[in-house]
Design a protein around this motif. Structure first.
Motif, PDB file in Angstrom:
ATOM      1  N   ALA A 188       0.828  -1.209   0.000  1.00  0.00           N
ATOM      2  CA  ALA A 188       0.000   0.000   0.000  1.00  0.00           C
ATOM      3  C   ALA A 188       0.861   1.257   0.000  1.00  0.00           C
ATOM      4  CB  ALA A 188      -0.915   0.004   1.225  1.00  0.00           C
ATOM      5  N   ASP A 189       0.526   2.148  -0.931  1.00  0.00           N
ATOM      6  CA  ASP A 189       1.160   3.476  -0.949  1.00  0.00           C
ATOM      7  C   ASP A 189       0.247   4.407  -0.153  1.00  0.00           C
ATOM      8  OD1 ASP A 189       2.855   5.553  -1.504  1.00  0.00           O
ATOM      9  OD2 ASP A 189       1.909   6.015  -3.437  1.00  0.00           O
ATOM     10  N   THR A 190       0.215   4.178   1.128  1.00  0.00           N
ATOM     11  CA  THR A 190      -0.773   4.778   2.029  1.00  0.00           C
ATOM     12  C   THR A 190      -0.784   6.311   1.975  1.00  0.00           C
ATOM     13  OG1 THR A 190      -0.236   2.892   3.430  1.00  0.00           O
ATOM     14  CG2 THR A 190      -1.613   4.604   4.404  1.00  0.00           C
ATOM     15  N   MET A 191       0.401   6.901   1.834  1.00  0.00           N
ATOM     16  CA  MET A 191       0.463   8.369   1.870  1.00  0.00           C
ATOM     17  C   MET A 191       0.956   8.997   0.568  1.00  0.00           C
ATOM     18  SD  MET A 191       1.666   8.481   5.847  1.00  0.00           S
ATOM     19  CE  MET A 191       2.231   6.780   5.765  1.00  0.00           C
ATOM     20  N   GLY A 192       0.885   8.204  -0.513  1.00  0.00           N
ATOM     21  CA  GLY A 192       1.187   8.786  -1.830  1.00  0.00           C
ATOM     22  C   GLY A 192       2.640   9.162  -2.048  1.00  0.00           C
ATOM     23  N   TRP A 193       3.541   8.253  -1.707  1.00  0.00           N
ATOM     24  CA  TRP A 193       4.972   8.507  -1.936  1.00  0.00           C
ATOM     25  C   TRP A 193       5.506   7.797  -3.171  1.00  0.00           C
ATOM     26  CZ3 TRP A 193       9.013  10.746   1.341  1.00  0.00           C
ATOM     27  CH2 TRP A 193       8.480  11.571   2.344  1.00  0.00           C
ATOM     28  N   ALA A 194       4.726   6.957  -3.781  1.00  0.00           N
ATOM     29  CA  ALA A 194       5.257   6.165  -4.895  1.00  0.00           C
ATOM     30  C   ALA A 194       5.447   7.013  -6.146  1.00  0.00           C
ATOM     31  CB  ALA A 194       4.320   4.998  -5.197  1.00  0.00           C
ATOM     32  N   ILE A 195       6.459   6.652  -6.893  1.00  0.00           N
ATOM     33  CA  ILE A 195       6.648   7.118  -8.270  1.00  0.00           C
ATOM     34  C   ILE A 195       6.983   5.860  -9.061  1.00  0.00           C
ATOM     35  CG2 ILE A 195       7.435   9.455  -7.696  1.00  0.00           C
ATOM     36  CD1 ILE A 195      10.308   8.345  -8.350  1.00  0.00           C
ATOM     37  N   PRO A 196       6.825   5.899 -10.386  1.00  0.00           N
ATOM     38  CA  PRO A 196       7.012   4.661 -11.147  1.00  0.00           C
ATOM     39  C   PRO A 196       8.322   3.910 -10.862  1.00  0.00           C
ATOM     40  CG  PRO A 196       5.907   6.265 -12.513  1.00  0.00           C
ATOM     41  CD  PRO A 196       6.280   6.989 -11.244  1.00  0.00           C
ATOM     42  N   PRO A 197       9.485   4.568 -10.848  1.00  0.00           N
ATOM     43  CA  PRO A 197      10.696   3.765 -10.615  1.00  0.00           C
ATOM     44  C   PRO A 197      10.728   3.114  -9.228  1.00  0.00           C
ATOM     45  CG  PRO A 197      11.255   5.987 -11.371  1.00  0.00           C
ATOM     46  CD  PRO A 197       9.792   5.972 -11.109  1.00  0.00           C
ATOM     47  N   ARG A 198      10.099   3.766  -8.246  1.00  0.00           N
ATOM     48  CA  ARG A 198      10.046   3.203  -6.891  1.00  0.00           C
ATOM     49  C   ARG A 198       9.141   1.962  -6.884  1.00  0.00           C
ATOM     50  NH1 ARG A 198       9.089   8.328  -3.722  1.00  0.00           N
ATOM     51  NH2 ARG A 198      11.169   8.833  -4.511  1.00  0.00           N
ATOM     52  N   ILE A 199       8.029   2.051  -7.605  1.00  0.00           N
ATOM     53  CA  ILE A 199       7.132   0.901  -7.775  1.00  0.00           C
ATOM     54  C   ILE A 199       7.909  -0.254  -8.398  1.00  0.00           C
ATOM     55  CG2 ILE A 199       5.192   0.069  -9.185  1.00  0.00           C
ATOM     56  CD1 ILE A 199       4.000   1.768  -7.127  1.00  0.00           C
ATOM     57  N   GLU A 200       8.644   0.062  -9.458  1.00  0.00           N
ATOM     58  CA  GLU A 200       9.371  -0.996 -10.190  1.00  0.00           C
ATOM     59  C   GLU A 200      10.422  -1.655  -9.299  1.00  0.00           C
ATOM     60  OE1 GLU A 200      10.753   1.325 -13.498  1.00  0.00           O
ATOM     61  OE2 GLU A 200       8.762   1.368 -14.438  1.00  0.00           O
ATOM     62  N   ARG A 201      11.176  -0.846  -8.564  1.00  0.00           N
ATOM     63  CA  ARG A 201      12.243  -1.414  -7.728  1.00  0.00           C
ATOM     64  C   ARG A 201      11.673  -2.273  -6.608  1.00  0.00           C
ATOM     65  NH1 ARG A 201      14.819   3.677  -8.436  1.00  0.00           N
ATOM     66  NH2 ARG A 201      13.941   4.444  -6.476  1.00  0.00           N
ATOM     67  N   THR A 202      10.613  -1.766  -5.962  1.00  0.00           N
ATOM     68  CA  THR A 202      10.057  -2.506  -4.828  1.00  0.00           C
ATOM     69  C   THR A 202       9.420  -3.815  -5.289  1.00  0.00           C
ATOM     70  OG1 THR A 202       9.723  -0.438  -3.640  1.00  0.00           O
ATOM     71  CG2 THR A 202       8.466  -2.328  -2.861  1.00  0.00           C
ATOM     72  N   ILE A 203       8.656  -3.740  -6.365  1.00  0.00           N
ATOM     73  CA  ILE A 203       8.028  -4.974  -6.876  1.00  0.00           C
ATOM     74  C   ILE A 203       9.106  -5.971  -7.308  1.00  0.00           C
ATOM     75  CG2 ILE A 203       6.647  -5.919  -8.773  1.00  0.00           C
ATOM     76  CD1 ILE A 203       4.872  -3.446  -8.542  1.00  0.00           C
ATOM     77  N   ALA A 204      10.125  -5.492  -7.984  1.00  0.00           N
ATOM     78  CA  ALA A 204      11.193  -6.388  -8.451  1.00  0.00           C
ATOM     79  C   ALA A 204      11.855  -7.086  -7.264  1.00  0.00           C
ATOM     80  CB  ALA A 204      12.223  -5.611  -9.265  1.00  0.00           C
ATOM     81  N   GLU A 205      12.112  -6.319  -6.235  1.00  0.00           N
ATOM     82  CA  GLU A 205      12.783  -6.862  -5.046  1.00  0.00           C
ATOM     83  C   GLU A 205      11.894  -7.897  -4.343  1.00  0.00           C
ATOM     84  OE1 GLU A 205      15.754  -5.413  -4.514  1.00  0.00           O
ATOM     85  OE2 GLU A 205      16.339  -6.288  -2.584  1.00  0.00           O
ATOM     86  N   VAL A 206      10.627  -7.555  -4.166  1.00  0.00           N
ATOM     87  CA  VAL A 206       9.699  -8.472  -3.479  1.00  0.00           C
ATOM     88  C   VAL A 206       9.511  -9.743  -4.306  1.00  0.00           C
ATOM     89  CG1 VAL A 206       7.291  -8.767  -2.728  1.00  0.00           C
ATOM     90  CG2 VAL A 206       8.528  -6.653  -2.185  1.00  0.00           C
ATOM     91  N   ARG A 207       9.374  -9.565  -5.602  1.00  0.00           N
ATOM     92  CA  ARG A 207       9.184 -10.709  -6.484  1.00  0.00           C
ATOM     93  C   ARG A 207      10.383 -11.631  -6.522  1.00  0.00           C
ATOM     94  NH1 ARG A 207       6.792  -8.758 -12.008  1.00  0.00           N
ATOM     95  NH2 ARG A 207       4.581  -9.167 -11.643  1.00  0.00           N
ATOM     96  N   SER A 208      11.563 -11.038  -6.512  1.00  0.00           N
ATOM     97  CA  SER A 208      12.743 -11.895  -6.614  1.00  0.00           C
ATOM     98  C   SER A 208      12.865 -12.753  -5.352  1.00  0.00           C
ATOM     99  CB  SER A 208      14.004 -11.063  -6.855  1.00  0.00           C
ATOM    100  OG  SER A 208      14.393 -10.422  -5.663  1.00  0.00           O
ATOM    101  N   ARG A 209      12.377 -12.222  -4.223  1.00  0.00           N
ATOM    102  CA  ARG A 209      12.402 -13.019  -2.994  1.00  0.00           C
ATOM    103  C   ARG A 209      11.268 -14.046  -2.942  1.00  0.00           C
ATOM    104  NH1 ARG A 209      14.779 -11.719   1.894  1.00  0.00           N
ATOM    105  NH2 ARG A 209      13.702 -13.597   2.574  1.00  0.00           N
ATOM    106  N   TRP A 210      10.094 -13.629  -3.372  1.00  0.00           N
ATOM    107  CA  TRP A 210       8.917 -14.504  -3.254  1.00  0.00           C
ATOM    108  C   TRP A 210       8.177 -14.570  -4.590  1.00  0.00           C
ATOM    109  CZ3 TRP A 210       9.840 -10.624   0.558  1.00  0.00           C
ATOM    110  CH2 TRP A 210      10.322 -11.125   1.778  1.00  0.00           C
TER     111      TRP A 210
END
Lengths: 319, 319
Positions: A188-210
């Motif tokens: 959840a981007d609860t307080m609106g801090w996401a930008i596209p590259p941040r989304i990409e990095r976080t998803i990539a990291e989470v996905r590579s682990r799980w």
């Protein structure tokens, strides 16, 4: 473009997010009218209410009356939100009508956990463990692990992908301890801090682990970037999004009065549709419900699309 | 990510776009106040007014008074908009204060040309040729070729990249005939039909034909997708965008009352800043000007960011 999903699931949270924050009062009948209209658009997941203390959230004092009142449409999953055993028991009274699932809900920002729940991260883990145990004892599966403030926090600043991973690790530890089989992560981007590259990095990291877990994104449009963020995620194959019709919701966090709520369901549907991705939703019908939501709350909602109309509507006129 | 530009030029059009459509009346002093405040944010290109008929656009009846009145900041380019020789002559009276440039402005949709200008495409070409000739005769270089409705049209429906290319070819033919050296293309999503893949395809097509031309995007947030579209373009190296502070502007086209205006300058600046791309703009200062714009027009503007505040402001508080 090979990562594009064929189908995107739009999980509608407009009633729950919207009516908890609107000054209202909004009548029970209007809440029911909105829920029933949403179900006619093709949406298959609708979060209809919060079972929370009416002292804290007066807008949901009539949660029971709303759930009792709406006519369920076959094939649609109606869900609710709650935070403790009392809320769980209120939800369980509607076991036949609601889809009841448990989740472990953590926050990647300790400062936010303190501010929002008045708990340390460690205390929150204990509380969540107790909560998950109560769900399982009641025969409710706990399959979802949520991470709030996964892209940044008004009280703590930036949140790194490593912090999200570490929060998920904490949640999975609890899950293992209580015997919960987590299949889904919700970021959840609860307080609106996401930008596209941040989304990409976080998803990539989470996905590579799980790699085997399904990921849902819960995006807020606090700074106008929600659709851009959704687009970045869709391009990575993310196919589940929470969203609210008309952008119902608003952001209740300090210093953000008047700030936008969740990503608008209809803008997400438009994006998918124009990219050739199915949602099962009739966009023009959903736009009409957005207009109904505006009429019910009595003020303009953040959605631009409900004011402009769909492209297909203009295509039909032009043809 | 190697195509990312180092610097993005934000061409502010808030005063011109905003005050032509706001019911107002907005005082000349307030218009001047907004222009002067914008120049203090680091923006280097500000479009300050339209020299158009006050009968058609009463909001710009005071164009001369505004241009006379504002104090120009060294290093900032102030521009204006006009559509005919009369407008050109009014602009030329301020040759010392305004950056005067000519453009050939066409529309990829003949239906829109008809509706907006009551001309066929062929008639519009003749008018544009006459207009370009008048500019050159007045010693004004014509370097810009604009294509409106480049991504779709409320009256004609979808617009293909091939139609944009053909419109540009028509414009370059006129340019060659009148001796204009076009260096810049401006592609406008006049009615909010763009989605990221459409942006990518059209830019790719135009670039492959004319790799040496600079491209500016003029995006409207009519359906909430402007930031996603800008992001797609930035990833292709596009580094020039028209934008309006607070999202001033609105969409004057039929069937879209209440629809959003241009992409918000501050949301574009936030996106760039968070991606590590320079804009030269002080985002917090620009957000303050967005709030000033809201106060001047007397109603809420579409920008989410001016209500939420910048991430840096929260980072400073959290630190």
């Amino acid at each position: 473009m090979s990562d594009l999903p064929k189908h995107v699931h739009v999980q509608e949270e407009g009633p729950r997010e919207g009516f908890q924050i609107e000054p209202g009062p909004i009548s029970t009948a209007d809440k029911i009218r909105l829920i029933e209209a949403l179900a006619e658009t093709g949406l298959k997941h609708i979060q209809v209410c919060s079972f929370v203390s009416p002292k804290v959230v007066p807008g949901w004092a009539d949660a029971e009356a709303v759930v009792e009142g709406f006519k369920a449409k076959p094939g649609v999953h109606y869900t609710a939100l709650w935070f403790n055993e009392n809320g769980l028991n209120r939800a369980l009274a509607f076991r036949d009508k609601l889809t009841i699932g448990g989740s472990i809900s953590l926050t990647a920002s300790e400062a936010f956990t303190k501010k929002n729940l008045n708990r340390t991260h460690a205390e929150n883990l204990t509380a969540m463990k107790k909560n998950a145990t109560a769900h399982i004892a009641a025969g409710v599966a706990v399959k979802r692990l949520g991470v709030m403030a996964a892209f940044g926090c008004n009280y703590q600043g930036d949140i790194t992908p490593a912090q999200v991973v570490s929060t998920i690790e904490d949640g999975l530890k609890i899950a293992a301890e209580v015997g919960a089989d987590i299949t889904d992560f919700s970021l959840a981007d609860t307080m609106g801090w996401a930008i596209p590259p941040r989304i990409e990095r976080t998803i990539a990291e989470v996905r590579s682990r799980w790699p085997e877990k399904r990921i849902t994104l819960h995006l807020h449009d606090t700074r106008g970037l929600a659709v851009a963020n959704a687009h970045a995620a869709i391009k990575m194959g993310i196919d589940r999004f929470d969203a609210t019709v008309g952008g119902l919701g608003g952001c209740p966090f300090a210093g953000q009065k008047g700030a936008a709520g969740n990503i608008c369901s209809e803008e997400l549907v438009l994006l998918c549709q124009e990219m050739g991705i199915e949602t099962g939703v009739d966009l023009d019908a959903l736009i009409e419900v957005g207009r109904m939501a505006e009429e019910i709350v009595g003020h303009q909602l953040p959605s631009e699309l409900i004011h402009a109309g769909s492209l297909d509507a203009f295509r039909r006129k032009a043809a």
